[in-house]
Write a protein that holds these residues in place. Sequence first.
Motif, PDB file in Angstrom:
ATOM      1  N   UNK A  62       0.863  -1.178   0.000  1.00  0.00           N
ATOM      2  CA  UNK A  62       0.000   0.000   0.000  1.00  0.00           C
ATOM      3  C   UNK A  62       0.902   1.232   0.000  1.00  0.00           C
ATOM      4  N   UNK A  63       0.769   2.039  -1.037  1.00  0.00           N
ATOM      5  CA  UNK A  63       1.534   3.274  -1.150  1.00  0.00           C
ATOM      6  C   UNK A  63       0.620   4.437  -0.786  1.00  0.00           C
ATOM      7  N   UNK A  64       0.979   5.147   0.271  1.00  0.00           N
ATOM      8  CA  UNK A  64       0.228   6.333   0.671  1.00  0.00           C
ATOM      9  C   UNK A  64       0.817   7.527  -0.067  1.00  0.00           C
ATOM     10  N   UNK A  65      -0.021   8.232  -0.779  1.00  0.00           N
ATOM     11  CA  UNK A  65       0.495   9.314  -1.604  1.00  0.00           C
ATOM     12  C   UNK A  65      -0.427  10.506  -1.568  1.00  0.00           C
ATOM     13  N   UNK A  70      -2.211  17.011  -4.682  1.00  0.00           N
ATOM     14  CA  UNK A  70      -3.492  16.415  -4.361  1.00  0.00           C
ATOM     15  C   UNK A  70      -3.631  16.050  -2.900  1.00  0.00           C
ATOM     16  N   UNK A  71      -4.832  15.554  -2.537  1.00  0.00           N
ATOM     17  CA  UNK A  71      -5.082  15.076  -1.187  1.00  0.00           C
ATOM     18  C   UNK A  71      -4.668  13.612  -1.085  1.00  0.00           C
ATOM     19  N   UNK A  72      -4.445  13.095   0.135  1.00  0.00           N
ATOM     20  CA  UNK A  72      -3.869  11.751   0.302  1.00  0.00           C
ATOM     21  C   UNK A  72      -4.716  10.643  -0.317  1.00  0.00           C
ATOM     22  N   UNK A  73      -4.030   9.647  -0.842  1.00  0.00           N
ATOM     23  CA  UNK A  73      -4.646   8.438  -1.380  1.00  0.00           C
ATOM     24  C   UNK A  73      -3.850   7.247  -0.863  1.00  0.00           C
ATOM     25  N   UNK A  74      -4.496   6.078  -0.794  1.00  0.00           N
ATOM     26  CA  UNK A  74      -3.824   4.845  -0.403  1.00  0.00           C
ATOM     27  C   UNK A  74      -3.997   3.854  -1.544  1.00  0.00           C
ATOM     28  N   UNK A  75      -2.933   3.686  -2.299  1.00  0.00           N
ATOM     29  CA  UNK A  75      -2.981   2.890  -3.517  1.00  0.00           C
ATOM     30  C   UNK A  75      -2.671   1.430  -3.164  1.00  0.00           C
ATOM     31  N   UNK A  76      -3.589   0.531  -3.494  1.00  0.00           N
ATOM     32  CA  UNK A  76      -3.444  -0.893  -3.188  1.00  0.00           C
ATOM     33  C   UNK A  76      -2.868  -1.620  -4.391  1.00  0.00           C
ATOM     34  N   UNK A  77      -1.680  -2.191  -4.234  1.00  0.00           N
ATOM     35  CA  UNK A  77      -0.993  -2.893  -5.316  1.00  0.00           C
ATOM     36  C   UNK A  77      -0.890  -4.379  -5.003  1.00  0.00           C
ATOM     37  N   UNK A 106       8.933   4.724   0.733  1.00  0.00           N
ATOM     38  CA  UNK A 106       7.482   4.935   0.820  1.00  0.00           C
ATOM     39  C   UNK A 106       6.924   5.526  -0.464  1.00  0.00           C
ATOM     40  N   UNK A 107       7.769   5.786  -1.450  1.00  0.00           N
ATOM     41  CA  UNK A 107       7.312   6.162  -2.792  1.00  0.00           C
ATOM     42  C   UNK A 107       7.417   4.947  -3.698  1.00  0.00           C
ATOM     43  N   UNK A 108       6.553   4.884  -4.692  1.00  0.00           N
ATOM     44  CA  UNK A 108       6.486   3.676  -5.509  1.00  0.00           C
ATOM     45  C   UNK A 108       7.794   3.423  -6.248  1.00  0.00           C
ATOM     46  N   UNK A 210       3.066   5.950 -12.366  1.00  0.00           N
ATOM     47  CA  UNK A 210       2.585   6.472 -11.090  1.00  0.00           C
ATOM     48  C   UNK A 210       2.381   5.311 -10.132  1.00  0.00           C
ATOM     49  N   UNK A 211       1.978   5.614  -8.917  1.00  0.00           N
ATOM     50  CA  UNK A 211       1.668   4.553  -7.957  1.00  0.00           C
ATOM     51  C   UNK A 211       0.570   3.645  -8.502  1.00  0.00           C
TER      52      UNK A 211
END
Length: 390
Positions: A62-65, A70-77, A106-108, A210-211
């Motif tokens: 999970x990458x929090x970005x 932009x506002x925070x997102x939690x990208x599920x990979x 913590x970055x993709x 991108x993430x």
Amino acid sequence: MTRRVRVVDSNRPDEVFAALREALADGGAAVIPREPATEPGKRGGAGWPAPETTVAQNVALVIETSGSTGSPKRVALSADALLASAAASAGAMGGQGQWMLTLPAHYVAGAQVLVRSIAAETVPLMYGPGHFDPLRFARAASEMVHDLRFVSLVPVQLSRLIDAVESGSADVAAALRRFDGILVGGQALDDGLRERALAAGSRILSTYGSSETAGGCVYDGTPIGSTLVREVDGLLEIAGPVLADGYLDDPDRTAAAFHEADGQRWYRTGDLGRVTAEGRVTVTGRADNVIISGGEKVLLDAVERTVRTLAGFEQAIVIAATDAEWGQVPVVAVAGHPTTALADLRGIVAGRLGRAAAPARIVEFDALPHLSSGKPDRVQLTRLVAERTA
């Protein structure tokens, strides 16, 4: 089925590496690499994840970005997306090898260096936290032992390395030539820096991704692996096995960003660009980085590319500022004290992009704010410029 999550301090990349290896190979907890001491409302936020938090079984990372605007997102990979990206990268770069990690985990882009190492069954060399120093980079590069050696950088890091080479550092020059491939991403690589890097003997590939695409999925304008890129109404969309599952606990954002069409699942990137009949991709800027100045549309990314061709403005950032007469205007933020006058800068930009694109001001700083990924912190910079010019 679900699996638990594990938060790992991204300042300890060895621990992130070990946790990712378990997540990919043994079905261990999904990994959330995170900067320590996260503030509420910033990356990750306070109180998440709760101890009982779980994610879908296929999610490995999970990458929090929050990105730069932009506002925070939690990208599920998923494990499949991460490994598909690693395999596509290896195919594009001529094989698997040893990687140096110079980017935050913590970055993709940083996390993918670790994933590629796991896929290659090699141990990455960790540059470690702290200020990026060309001589330290050179010493670390000399310790790499694999036949194939790779590194992923952001443009500001590459620029510092090339500055050191041009200042006469033989050690840095030799270190750059040791790498069989240098990925450069996170933001656009300007032509001048590319030419300087090539002249120094660097084997560079500019990346786009991108993430949401498990990292870079387009190298030097060419989609890698089985990635597909298309243009829809001037905006780029991406399909392929590298796509994220979506955003955790955010079905509205997931539905807005991902959709099914033509038998494929597509990700709407939010980037402006073109795709030729041969499939070559050109990114022209963010769709949300456009202003209306005096009734005319101005693409700030295009203004920034033009400004950066001038001596002293190579790392300049162009942002929007409110204006009583024109609504919004471009403003150039720069570190140092370039010699080009505002009138001359305006004339050059207007000649290439039109009068509406001419910057209204040059705002000088001792140093420009950046995120830990190396990207410009445009949110903070916009605030600082507004305070400076109030």
